[in-house]
Design an enzyme around this catalytic site. Structure first.
Site, short mmCIF file in Angstrom:
data_model
loop_
_atom_site.label_atom_id
_atom_site.label_comp_id
_atom_site.label_asym_id
_atom_site.label_seq_id
_atom_site.Cartn_x
_atom_site.Cartn_y
_atom_site.Cartn_z
N HIS A 68 -2.87 3.26 -3.84
CA HIS A 68 -1.67 3.65 -3.09
C HIS A 68 -1.06 4.92 -3.67
CE1 HIS A 68 2.07 2.81 -0.74
NE2 HIS A 68 2.61 3.50 -1.73
N GLU A 69 -0.86 4.91 -4.97
CA GLU A 69 -0.26 6.10 -5.61
C GLU A 69 -1.20 7.29 -5.57
OE1 GLU A 69 2.81 6.12 -6.18
OE2 GLU A 69 3.02 3.97 -5.82
#
Length: 442
Positions: free
Chosen positions: A24-25
């Site tokens: 996600h990051e």
């Protein structure tokens, strides 16, 4: 051994969650760097730093609490207008003004004068949207990959056309009998001469490739004698099958019982033969993973739409001790407990692994949908801010007005804190409920 399997299920969820957060990051980090934004930190988790390493201008690290992550980009918001107020001036203007001022000060600290042009707020609107959408998009991609492996790689456990066993007799509806007596009528399939190991080729002249197709024809033929062709020892054998009429409760497309206006079960008459199919994993088409991800996303959207009611129900269950809705919201602890129960269940290893994969795919769909809620501090809130900024600029350009100042999202800090507080309260409620009134797979 059971304890080790349970712990293994927990570790599976923790590792899977860590990978989901990391990707996600990464979905935020990669486009931010491609667009030239200065990224000071890439962190997995919150709280005390466990370890970190600086590579180039970015510090990469892991923190103690694996409940999220973040990247630190320069200039998420425009710099403060004019001179900063001191603390006394800020307090004199009220708590909200103080919060806004503190947020502006923290944002200004991320803007390095030497990199003044490498800030997030100066990016074109579409680039800001790409950066913020990149995180949820990675969760969606991961979910599609997981569901594709599960459905197209492993397959879905379904009844095949091979007969596993037969009923010896027809028991009355609602009977608690577990064995046949001499007075019970012989089951139609046994009477017709069907044997375990037979493979159904056709029913009533219709070729079938799944047990569901064969079952549908049998259920539609109560009291009617129909030809049943089975493959036995390499040769086709034609039998005459007469399904008996049986009362069955009607279910909807989701498998839920249908009830009438008075709440009574709706029953209908179907044909019954008394055959049971062998189960096998049947691989699905390549697009099944995408379809499953979209179906899960719709279910999560519906759950979020009813979230206040669902949370109220969780609180009631926690206080009164009533069973929780198995389709309701869970904390990470709740997901971990279910994974542990699945891993320790008395079932074939492939079955347990398939359930764990499905759990991980559903978790990523939840992260995808939840992060797109259009409220700060979630990614969806940042996307709305970028779109609002673009709309203002387009409006000014349309009427040939000077470009407006960038949208100052720090004004939304009080609302952001309220949203963050609600998220923390929700997490705390679910955590306590999952500890003391957990959802089980029992």
């Amino acid at each position: 051994m059971e304890i080790l399997l349970y712990v293994g299920g927990l570790l599976f969820v923790l590792v899977g969650l860590g990978v989901s957060i990391a990707l996600h990051e990464l979905g935020h980090l990669v486009p931010a760097k491609l667009f030239g934004v200065h990224v000071g930190q890439y962190m997995i988790g919150f709280g005390p730093r466990l370890f970190s390493k600086r590579i180039g201008e970015t510090e990469y690290g892991v923190k103690a609490l694996p409940i999220g992550g973040f990247i630190s980009m320069s200039g998420m918001y425009p710099p403060s207008p004019g001179e900063q107020e001191d603390a006394a001036q800020s307090r004199s203007r009220g708590a909200f003004r103080s919060l806004i001022q503190d947020a502006r000060a923290a944002n200004d600290e991320t803007i390095d004068p030497e990199r003044a042009t490498r800030v997030f707020y100066l990016l074109p609107v579409w680039k800001r949207v790409v950066v913020m959408f990149g995180g949820p998009f990675m969760n969606l991609v991961l979910a599609i990959v997981v569901f594709t492996v599960l459905l197209s790689g492993i397959g879905v456990q379904q009844g095949t056309t091979t007969i596993a066993s037969l009923s010896e007799c027809v028991l009355p509806a609602g009977s608690t009998q577990t064995s046949c007596t001499s007075s019970d009528p012989v089951a139609p399939a046994a009477e017709a001469g069907v044997k375990p190991g037979d493979r159904i080729v056709s029913v009533d002249g219709t070729a079938v490739s799944t047990f569901a197709e064969a079952s549908a024809i049998i259920q539609a033929s109560p009291g009617k004698t129909i030809p049943l062709v089975v493959s036995r020892d390499g040769a086709d054998v034609t039998l005459q099958l007469t399904p008996v009429a049986a009362q069955r409760q009607q279910v909807d497309g989701n498998g839920r019982p249908v009830v009438d206006d008075k709440g009574h079960p709706v029953v209908h008459t179907v044909g019954y033969a008394g055959v049971y199919a062998q189960l096998a994993y049947v691989k699905q088409p390549a697009n099944a993973g995408f379809d499953q991800a979209m179906t899960n996303a719709g279910a999560v959207v519906q759950l979020i739409g009813n979230l206040p009611v669902r949370l109220w129900d969780v609180g009631v269950s926690l206080v009164t001790g009533t069973p929780r809705d198995p389709n309701g919201p869970l904390s990470v602890i709740g997901v971990g407990r279910i994974a542990g129960e699945v891993a320790a269940a008395d079932a074939p290893l492939l079955n347990r692994f398939a359930v764990l994969l499905g759990l991980m795919g559903s978790l990523n769909i939840a992260l995808f949908v939840f992060n797109l809620i259009p409220l700060l501090p979630l990614d969806g809130g940042h996307i709305v801010v970028a779109l609002w900024d673009g709309l203002k600029r387009a409006w000014a350009k349309l009427f040939r007005r000077p470009p407006p100042a960038p949208v100052d999202a720090t004004r939304l800090v009080p609302l952001t804190i309220v949203v963050a507080g609600l998220l923390i309260a929700m997490g705390a409620l679910l955590l306590v409920a999952d500890l003391f009134r957990p959802v089980t797979i029992g």
